[in-house]
Design an enzyme around this catalytic site. Structure first.
Site, PDB file in Angstrom:
ATOM      1  N   HIS A 190      28.380 -31.637 -27.099  1.00  7.35           N
ATOM      2  CA  HIS A 190      29.411 -31.700 -28.277  1.00  7.35           C
ATOM      3  C   HIS A 190      30.775 -32.455 -27.615  1.00  7.35           C
ATOM      4  O   HIS A 190      31.282 -31.919 -27.451  1.00  7.35           O
ATOM      5  CB  HIS A 190      29.634 -30.325 -28.551  1.00  7.35           C
TER       6      HIS A 190
ATOM      7  N   CYS B 208      27.755 -20.571 -25.015  1.00  5.96           N
ATOM      8  CA  CYS B 208      28.686 -21.758 -25.411  1.00  5.96           C
ATOM      9  C   CYS B 208      28.940 -23.277 -25.476  1.00  5.96           C
ATOM     10  O   CYS B 208      27.442 -23.647 -24.902  1.00  5.96           O
ATOM     11  CB  CYS B 208      30.101 -22.028 -24.306  1.00  5.96           C
TER      12      CYS B 208
ATOM     13  N   CYS C 237      36.327 -31.381 -34.849  1.00  7.95           N
ATOM     14  CA  CYS C 237      34.717 -31.830 -34.576  1.00  7.95           C
ATOM     15  C   CYS C 237      34.230 -31.860 -35.779  1.00  7.95           C
ATOM     16  O   CYS C 237      32.791 -32.706 -35.523  1.00  7.95           O
ATOM     17  CB  CYS C 237      34.379 -30.001 -34.064  1.00  7.95           C
TER      18      CYS C 237
END
Lengths: 164, 365
Positions: free
Chosen positions: B313, B188, B70
């Site tokens: 993301h 989330c 990430c």
């Protein structure tokens, strides 16, 4: 502990395999307890599960194999309701983080309890038992092999198996 | 950057190329003027950067593929910053691209005992962090849910956002599907697809192409974990140290920061990382959130873009996307989510699980 042996007899029953070598030791007698296996740094005394090549704390190579005390403390827990990749556990299932002697923590399945009875800080004891059948090859372990892993349950509590 | 979303029919190379072409247009540059490219990606093959190049044109430049989960995109930007700061290059194109399957991350990870037993994954890690935070009375479940409400409502103002779900209040979050107790779906961030690209150069080069405004990557830091006994869930010490180092090398202090994009992969992370970045104290962060301090019009806007939670993301794209947001904000091009006259932005990302790669980057105008 041979976890690679697969019985290929007619009934195609496969021999139970361990989820990983050198991660736990089965009881050697009915009065014995199972243990998680790890190692300990001879220089600084830090203990690790699983074993590390060098000490994670001081990088010493002087490491000795150890068996952990099968009792730990519950640090946190959850019930997983969405199947993570590679997992063979039918959802929902409970997982926890259990703090072992020396402060190391282990990610673990939880058993013989329901979520409402769990309290952070409670004593938990190690159980080694079947977790199900593999659904994809795992190293040399074939698909459909019954596999044994580690779980923790509330210590001294009533077990569904009638053992404590 | 591209829109973030789900584009399973689009090859990752085309998604990446779209972001590169957009960055070139924005900078009024030609592809063959780019001397080097750092391409971050975590979920695909080994040479995605070269596959992106194959879509745009083979110009024979060095292409360095970067993987830091990430934090991959931010790591590419950090390397670009180093390359320019140390005088190796006068211009670098840094990009990030990823394409993730539906559902929890980790399908391409190896089959380990922990994965087979289903005890080592992001869902259990962050659900157990939430459980622990509630036990320690650090944050309430309502406060964590409020992060989702804020970020989803910000995401509604961002045309590139993966999700545009207006939230009335914390009940919308509580009533979503239970994922891992006490964490419901809207706590989330989603997985998804997308890419972002940024061109960094010396000030001298920048002056050849524009009269300004000149937006500067002032500096940053990349950390990994230190030994902390029994710590399997650390995202905090790595973040604290990355922030401290960034403040040191840039001379920027927490009091100078006007806007923040951080690693809100789950709602609890945003609260923790606001504290880790030394922007307020642990006991202040919940009440500050409740009073609106982190809203777009608040004292210190956090996740104006919608954050990971709403904007989406696509793993390695996020680090660069955070820089894109700062650029649009500083140019006054952020539309309905415009922060008033921001001068300093702080970007933060955590990559990995038990092995952490954490970045903090400071951007100023």
């Amino acid at each position: 502990m041979n976890n690679k042996k697969v019985d290929t007899k007619k009934d195609s029953q496969t021999a139970p395999a361990l989820v990983g070598e050198d991660l736990f030791k089965l009881p050697s007698s009915p009065s014995d307890k199972p243990h998680l296996m790890g190692n300990k740094c001879r220089s600084c005394g830090e203990m690790f599960f699983p074993s590390r090549v060098c000490c994670r704390r001081c990088s010493s190579e002087d490491m000795e194999d150890i068996l952990f005390n099968p009792i730990g403390k519950l640090y946190s827990f959850t019930t997983i309701r969405v199947k993570p990749p590679h997992s063979i556990m039918p959802v929902p299932y409970m997982v926890g983080l259990v703090e072992l002697e020396g402060g190391e923590k282990v990610k673990t399945l939880l058993t013989d309890c329901d979520q409402s009875s769990l309290k952070i800080g409670m004593n938990m004891e190690l159980v080694i038992e079947s977790i199900g059948e593999t659904q994809e090859p795992m190293g040399s372990i074939e698909v459909g092999t019954d596999i044994t892993g580690w779980k923790f349950r509330p210590a001294g509590g009533k077990s569904k198996l009638g053992k404590s | 950057m591209t829109n973030f979303g789900r584009f399973p029919e689009r090859p990752v190379s085309k998604i990446g190329a779209e972001a590169v072409v957009a960055a070139l247009k924005d900078a009024d540059l030609q592809w063959n003027e780019i001397p080097v490219m750092y391409c971050a990606h975590s979920l695909e093959g080994g040479v995605d950067g070269q596959l992106v190049e194959a879509e745009i044109g083979h110009i024979g430049i060095p292409i360095i593929n970067v993987a830091n989960a990430c934090a991959g995109g931010a790591t590419a930007a950090f390397l670009a910053y180093q390359g320019i700061a140390y005088g190796i290059y006068d211009m670098v194109l840094a990009m990030g691209v990823d394409q993730a399957p539906h559902g929890p991350l980790g399908g391409r990870q190896p089959v380990t005992p922990w994965n087979v037993m289903g005890v080592s994954n992001m869902l259990s890690k962050y659900a157990m962090k939430m459980q622990r935070a509630i036990h320690e009375q650090r944050y309430t479940l309502d406060q964590m849910a409020l992060v989702s409400v804020k970020n989803h409502n910000n995401g509604c103002l961002n045309p590139r956002s993966q999700y545009k779900i207006p939230m009335k209040g914390v009940e919308d979050v509580h009533n979503s599907r239970m994922i891992a107790d006490p964490m419901t779906l809207y706590h989330c961030c989603p997985t998804g697809d997308g890419a972002a690209a940024a061109i960094l150069c010396t000030e001298e080069i920048a002056r050849r192409y524009t009269t300004g405004p000149f937006i500067k990557l002032a500096g940053g830091a990349l950390t990994s974990q230190r030994f902390i006994r029994g710590e399997l869930m650390d995202t905090r010490d790595v973040s604290v140290r990355a922030a401290r180092q960034t403040y040191e090398v840039t001379g920027i202090g927490p009091e100078d920061v006007d806007m923040v994009e951080l690693h809100d992969n789950f709602t609890i992370s945003e609260l923790e990382h606001i504290v880790d970045l030394d922007l307020c104290k642990e006991e202040e962060v919940g009440p500050l959130l409740e009073e609106g301090a982190f809203d777009i019009n608040g004292r210190l806007p956090v996740s104006m873009s919608g954050g990971l939670i709403a904007k989406g993301h696509p793993t390695s794209a996020t680090g660069i996307a955070q820089l894109c947001e700062f650029v649009w904000q500083m140019r006054g091009q952020a539309g309905d989510r415009q922060v008033q006259n921001p001068k300093v932005g702080l970007s933060h990302l955590c990559g990995g699980d038990e092995g952490m790669a954490t970045t903090v980057l400071a951007v100023k105008i």
